[in-house]
Scaffold this active site. Structure first.
Site, PDB file in Angstrom:
ATOM      1  N   HIS A   1       0.850  -1.191   0.000  1.00  0.00           N
ATOM      2  CA  HIS A   1       0.000   0.000   0.000  1.00  0.00           C
ATOM      3  C   HIS A   1       0.884   1.239   0.000  1.00  0.00           C
ATOM      4  O   HIS A   1       1.254   1.771   1.052  1.00  0.00           O
ATOM      5  CB  HIS A   1      -0.922  -0.020   1.215  1.00  0.00           C
ATOM      6  CG  HIS A   1      -2.048   0.954   1.116  1.00  0.00           C
ATOM      7  ND1 HIS A   1      -2.285   1.932   2.063  1.00  0.00           N
ATOM      8  CD2 HIS A   1      -3.010   1.120   0.167  1.00  0.00           C
ATOM      9  CE1 HIS A   1      -3.342   2.644   1.712  1.00  0.00           C
ATOM     10  NE2 HIS A   1      -3.799   2.174   0.570  1.00  0.00           N
TER      11      HIS A   1
ATOM     12  N   ARG B   1      29.532  11.101  10.792  1.00  0.00           N
ATOM     13  CA  ARG B   1      28.558  11.375  11.858  1.00  0.00           C
ATOM     14  C   ARG B   1      27.200  11.819  11.304  1.00  0.00           C
ATOM     15  O   ARG B   1      26.435  12.482  11.998  1.00  0.00           O
ATOM     16  CB  ARG B   1      29.114  12.462  12.790  1.00  0.00           C
ATOM     17  CG  ARG B   1      30.446  12.084  13.428  1.00  0.00           C
ATOM     18  CD  ARG B   1      30.982  13.207  14.295  1.00  0.00           C
ATOM     19  NE  ARG B   1      32.270  12.862  14.892  1.00  0.00           N
ATOM     20  CZ  ARG B   1      32.943  13.629  15.741  1.00  0.00           C
ATOM     21  NH1 ARG B   1      32.431  14.812  16.102  1.00  0.00           N
ATOM     22  NH2 ARG B   1      34.105  13.247  16.234  1.00  0.00           N
TER      23      ARG B   1
ATOM     24  N   CYS C   1      11.162   0.767  16.246  1.00  0.00           N
ATOM     25  CA  CYS C   1      11.680  -0.480  15.670  1.00  0.00           C
ATOM     26  C   CYS C   1      12.832  -0.155  14.717  1.00  0.00           C
ATOM     27  O   CYS C   1      13.920  -0.709  14.841  1.00  0.00           O
ATOM     28  CB  CYS C   1      10.568  -1.236  14.947  1.00  0.00           C
ATOM     29  SG  CYS C   1       9.265  -1.822  16.044  1.00  0.00           S
TER      30      CYS C   1
ATOM     31  N   CYS D   1      12.024  -6.549  13.783  1.00  0.00           N
ATOM     32  CA  CYS D   1      11.500  -6.538  12.426  1.00  0.00           C
ATOM     33  C   CYS D   1      10.447  -7.614  12.222  1.00  0.00           C
ATOM     34  O   CYS D   1      10.747  -8.810  12.312  1.00  0.00           O
ATOM     35  CB  CYS D   1      12.642  -6.733  11.435  1.00  0.00           C
ATOM     36  SG  CYS D   1      12.040  -6.908   9.752  1.00  0.00           S
ATOM     37  N   ASP D   2       9.225  -7.181  11.939  1.00  0.00           N
ATOM     38  CA  ASP D   2       8.125  -8.043  11.514  1.00  0.00           C
ATOM     39  C   ASP D   2       8.315  -8.267  10.012  1.00  0.00           C
ATOM     40  O   ASP D   2       7.973  -7.418   9.199  1.00  0.00           O
ATOM     41  CB  ASP D   2       6.804  -7.333  11.826  1.00  0.00           C
ATOM     42  CG  ASP D   2       5.571  -8.030  11.285  1.00  0.00           C
ATOM     43  OD1 ASP D   2       5.714  -8.986  10.495  1.00  0.00           O
ATOM     44  OD2 ASP D   2       4.455  -7.608  11.634  1.00  0.00           O
TER      45      ASP D   2
ATOM     46  N   HIS E   1      11.969 -11.459  12.637  1.00  0.00           N
ATOM     47  CA  HIS E   1      11.044 -12.542  12.971  1.00  0.00           C
ATOM     48  C   HIS E   1       9.821 -12.607  12.064  1.00  0.00           C
ATOM     49  O   HIS E   1       9.408 -11.616  11.464  1.00  0.00           O
ATOM     50  CB  HIS E   1      10.577 -12.404  14.429  1.00  0.00           C
ATOM     51  CG  HIS E   1      10.073 -11.037  14.772  1.00  0.00           C
ATOM     52  ND1 HIS E   1      10.890 -10.055  15.318  1.00  0.00           N
ATOM     53  CD2 HIS E   1       8.844 -10.465  14.636  1.00  0.00           C
ATOM     54  CE1 HIS E   1      10.181  -8.955  15.513  1.00  0.00           C
ATOM     55  NE2 HIS E   1       8.928  -9.179  15.103  1.00  0.00           N
TER      56      HIS E   1
ATOM     57  N   TYR F   1       5.866 -13.798  12.619  1.00  0.00           N
ATOM     58  CA  TYR F   1       4.884 -14.164  13.641  1.00  0.00           C
ATOM     59  C   TYR F   1       4.244 -15.508  13.305  1.00  0.00           C
ATOM     60  O   TYR F   1       4.087 -15.865  12.129  1.00  0.00           O
ATOM     61  CB  TYR F   1       3.815 -13.074  13.766  1.00  0.00           C
ATOM     62  CG  TYR F   1       4.280 -11.883  14.566  1.00  0.00           C
ATOM     63  CD1 TYR F   1       4.361 -11.950  15.956  1.00  0.00           C
ATOM     64  CD2 TYR F   1       4.665 -10.712  13.937  1.00  0.00           C
ATOM     65  CE1 TYR F   1       4.804 -10.861  16.696  1.00  0.00           C
ATOM     66  CE2 TYR F   1       5.111  -9.617  14.665  1.00  0.00           C
ATOM     67  CZ  TYR F   1       5.176  -9.705  16.048  1.00  0.00           C
ATOM     68  OH  TYR F   1       5.624  -8.634  16.777  1.00  0.00           O
TER      69      TYR F   1
END
Length: 264
Positions: A51, A127, A146, A168-169, A207, A209
């Site tokens: 989206h 920097r 995140c 991280c999803d 990961h 879910y």
């Protein structure tokens, strides 16, 4: 976006089962890196539809320094709804830290303006960094950052960026994060009269879910399609003056979208 599919497969093959804050459960690996050459196309996942409206408006919202979801709602973006309070507030999340990091003496640091000035006046600096991980304000945030820390790098007239994402999803969140930071690199490069280089993504707890497994296998069964091209239609006076209408994605031909629940 072969790198993204390879990461999904790696988490399936090597991931450790872990509990998490949301109570959903994950398969998780720790430490992974992907590199996207932005000269080769805009890194928008093609094995499902993303989206783009939400991605663009969220980035513009961050750059405004905004932390209330009213702007997002005005533009039919609901990705932050689950974390907002009854007034639509999220506390001092990304926009606040990017644009108004508080100092002990009462000042506020605009990190985005600072890095733009560095890119224009001292592009070899090591920097050129923006951090959203403000330890002193984490407990006031609806959700701790995140994607927490990013650094810019200039070489041979090209602007690159590396992001460190502590959590991280992979199925739902990561395609948004990759596209969002790639878009930011394009915008920064335009403002600084540079070409785009690489976007380097580095993940900590990376990961899937447990309730995204069917969706992940479906996505892995699909063949990636050619990457689209990002067109920025005008050059505003400032990084803060871009509008949604300034961006066009050319040649985006994704597979159909895949719905999945958000872990809150």
């Amino acid at each position: 976006m072969k790198q993204y599919l390879e990461l999904m497969q790696k988490v399936l093959d090597e991931g450790t089962q872990k509990n998490d804050r949301t109570g959903t459960g994950t398969l998780s690996i720790f430490g992974h890196q992907m590199r996207f050459n932005l000269q080769e196309g805009f890194p928008l996942v093609t094995t499902k539809r993303c989206h783009l409206r939400s991605i663009i408006h969220e980035l513009l919202w961050f750059l405004q320094g905004n932390t209330n979801i009213a702007y997002l709602h005005e533009n039919n973006v609901t990705i932050w709804d689950e974390w907002a309070d009854e007034n639509g507030d999220l506390g001092p999340v990304y926009g606040k830290q990017w644009r108004a990091w508080p100092t002990p003496d009462g000042r506020h640091i605009d990190q985005i303006t600072t890095v733009l000035n560095q890119l224009k006046n001292d592009p070899d600096s090591r920097r050129i960094i923006v951090s959203a991980w403000n330890v002193g304000e984490l407990d006031k945030m609806a959700l701790a950052p995140c994607h927490a820390f990013f650094q810019f790098y200039v070489a041979d007239g090209k602007l690159s960026c590396q992001l460190y994402q502590r959590s991280c999803d992979v199925f739902l969140g990561l395609p948004f994060n990759i596209a969002s930071y790639a878009l930011l690199v394009h915008m920064m490069a335009q403002q600084c009269d540079l070409e785009v280089g690489d976007f380097v993504w580095t993940g900590g707890d990376t990961h899937l879910y447990s309730n995204h497994m069917d969706q992940t296998h479906l996505q892995l069964s699909r063949e990636p399609r050619p990457l689209p091209k990002l067109i920025i239609k005008r050059k505003p006076e400032s990084i803060f003056d871009y509008r949604f209408e300034d961006f066009e994605i050319e040649g985006y031909d994704p597979h159909p979208g895949i719905k999945a629940p958000v872990a809150i």
